[in-house]
Design a protein around this motif. Sequence first.
Motif, short mmCIF file in Angstrom:
data_model
loop_
_atom_site.label_atom_id
_atom_site.label_comp_id
_atom_site.label_asym_id
_atom_site.label_seq_id
_atom_site.Cartn_x
_atom_site.Cartn_y
_atom_site.Cartn_z
N GLY A 1 0.80 -1.21 0.00
CA GLY A 1 0.00 0.00 0.00
C GLY A 1 0.84 1.26 0.00
N ALA B 1 -2.36 -7.64 7.68
CA ALA B 1 -1.39 -6.80 6.99
C ALA B 1 -0.52 -6.09 8.02
N ARG C 1 -4.23 2.27 4.33
CA ARG C 1 -5.36 1.49 4.86
C ARG C 1 -6.43 1.30 3.79
N THR D 1 -5.41 -1.57 1.63
CA THR D 1 -5.67 -2.86 2.28
C THR D 1 -7.15 -3.21 2.21
N PRO E 1 -10.09 -6.52 7.03
CA PRO E 1 -8.68 -6.16 7.19
C PRO E 1 -8.32 -6.03 8.67
N TYR F 1 -4.51 -5.52 11.32
CA TYR F 1 -3.16 -4.99 11.20
C TYR F 1 -2.28 -5.42 12.37
N CYS G 1 -1.15 -11.27 4.47
CA CYS G 1 -0.78 -10.34 3.41
C CYS G 1 0.63 -9.80 3.71
#
Length: 266
Positions: A88, A151, A160, A163, A180, A182, A210
């Motif tokens: 990203g 991620a 973001r 993602t 998603p 993190y 990811c």
Amino acid sequence: MTAYPMHPGARPRPAAPPPALVVVAHGSRDPRALATALRLLERVRALRPGLPVRLGHIELNTPLLPDTLDGLAASGAKSAVLVPLLFGRGHHVTRDIPDAAAAAPLRTRVAAPLGAHPLLVDALHARLTEAGWQAPRDAGERSRSAVVLAAAGSRAPASRADTERIAALLAARLGVPVVPAYASAAAPTVPEAVRALAARGRDRVAVASCFTAPGRFAAECADAAPGAVSDPLGTHPALARLLLHRYDQALRAGTPVAGPAAVATA
């Protein structure tokens, strides 16, 4: 204009070499990350014989990106395309890589990061399948199923958003919700996402990693998985094809930059 035949003794000029493809990895203290990146580059070279392919790191590993660019210039290369091995538009993609490109002693372009693309979804889906994920067999099982897309995370809203776009593409492929989550710098975390899904009755949850290579973030997210968890994407063939796709996109985008570089858009 009249075209004259080439003199019998003249030799055609050799074609100019293509711009080098510089894969820009983040870098990691985990030795498996460097080994994985090097194997991925071998896949790229196999797909595009004759293309100069190099590796540069933002931090933690050698060669660092500026050293890779200096080495290319010293070898006689005139231009390069920097392709982020990142998902990203975080700080590394929008600032660190363009700054290195602008300071390079050769002409450069900065390609888009891997981002939301069907090739990335191919790799994510394949890794999930390898980990044991199976499509829901009926409507009841589908109503209990979901995937958490793990991620690295970033404070940058654009990262973001990228993602979230990847998660949406994966959800369309799998036919179940993909949330998603993190490892740092953003919310929710993987445990938070799993708890939120469980509260909605979705207790058949897998985690899609990811990440490009093994490392601390990938391990922490895997440890939080309640069920199947996929391996990092590593050397999946679709990832090598996606790097070449971003390289080709950048070449079509316009004139090489000599001053401050602008990041290409997907």
